[in-house]
Design a protein around this motif. Structure first.
Motif, short mmCIF file in Angstrom:
data_model
loop_
_atom_site.label_atom_id
_atom_site.label_comp_id
_atom_site.label_asym_id
_atom_site.label_seq_id
_atom_site.Cartn_x
_atom_site.Cartn_y
_atom_site.Cartn_z
N LEU A 112 0.81 -1.22 0.00
CA LEU A 112 0.00 0.00 0.00
C LEU A 112 0.85 1.27 0.00
O LEU A 112 0.33 2.37 -0.25
CB LEU A 112 -0.95 0.01 1.20
CG LEU A 112 -1.96 -1.15 1.26
CD1 LEU A 112 -2.83 -1.02 2.50
CD2 LEU A 112 -2.81 -1.20 0.01
N LEU A 117 0.00 2.38 -7.05
CA LEU A 117 -1.13 1.49 -6.84
C LEU A 117 -2.42 2.17 -7.29
O LEU A 117 -2.71 3.30 -6.88
CB LEU A 117 -1.23 1.14 -5.34
CG LEU A 117 -1.84 -0.19 -4.94
CD1 LEU A 117 -1.01 -1.35 -5.47
CD2 LEU A 117 -1.94 -0.28 -3.43
N LYS A 122 -5.91 -0.99 -4.82
CA LYS A 122 -5.83 -0.69 -3.39
C LYS A 122 -7.07 -1.20 -2.66
O LYS A 122 -6.97 -1.78 -1.57
CB LYS A 122 -5.68 0.81 -3.17
CG LYS A 122 -5.48 1.19 -1.72
CD LYS A 122 -5.17 2.67 -1.57
CE LYS A 122 -4.92 3.02 -0.12
NZ LYS A 122 -4.60 4.45 0.06
#
Length: 201
Positions: A112, A117, A122
């Motif tokens: 994360l 991302l 996510k």
């Protein structure tokens, strides 16, 4: 011994273990963006993998990976009780937790931090992480540490990974036992010492 670390990274695991055991060690800070050692030097020359931790032994040999280093250190002072007796089921329970944290939580939460991302990725990643956090919360309900009443190297690993939830805005209050565990471990003198040395307090 010398521990190559980056503040708050998974190198905090062996750092906590070193403090719990009271073993002598030196610290070498690593910038993971430039892969340089504080004071100069290419970190890839220390660890070709390019990430922390690395533990350099007194004879010059080096050991990498948080779980492996934590196990190695705990073996040096078995009377400290950070690792159950060799061959016991309790010992394998600790190893079971180390593998689970490394593969399911460390990699899950760690991804994360990747700025590339996508929102969709996510969201999917968080769903898996939350499921695993709920599982650990259930295990910790009614007990202080992962294997019951005694702190182990696996607890140092779980604490470190849970510490990453704050900068990622993952609210641990949804899992009361996890939150209590994190606060309990954070209050340990050895954990305070390691975090202070890394500038995390």
């Amino acid at each position: 011994m010398k521990l190559y670390y980056t503040p708050g990274a998974c190198s905090l695991v062996p750092h906590i273990v070193l403090c719990e055991l009271g073993l002598p060690y030196e610290l070498e800070k690593v910038d993971l963006n430039s892969h340089t050692i504080e004071g100069g030097g290419d970190y890839y020359n220390v660890n070709p993998k390019g990430y922390v931790p690395t533990l350099q032994l007194n004879d010059g040999q080096r050991l990498t990976e948080s779980g492996a280093i934590a196990l190695f250190l705990a073996e040096k002072l078995p009377e400290a009780g950070l690792l159950p007796t060799s061959g016991s089921l309790e010992r394998f329970r600790v190893q079971e937790w180390l593998f689970f944290i490394g593969s399911e939580l460390h990699k899950g939460i760690g991804q994360l931090f990747n700025p590339q991302l996508t929102p969709e990725w996510k969201k999917a990643a968080l769903a898996g992480i939350e499921k695993r956090l709920a599982y650990v919360d259930k295990v910790l309900t009614g007990q202080d540490y992962l294997n019951g009443a005694r702190f182990s190297v696996a607890d140092a690993y779980l604490f470190t990974v849970l510490s990453w939830t704050k900068p990622l805005d993952i609210d641990l209050s949804r899992w009361p036992a996890l939150r209590a565990f994190h606060d309990r471990v954070a209050a340990r003198p050895a954990v305070q010492k390691a975090m202070q040395a890394e500038g995390l307090l």
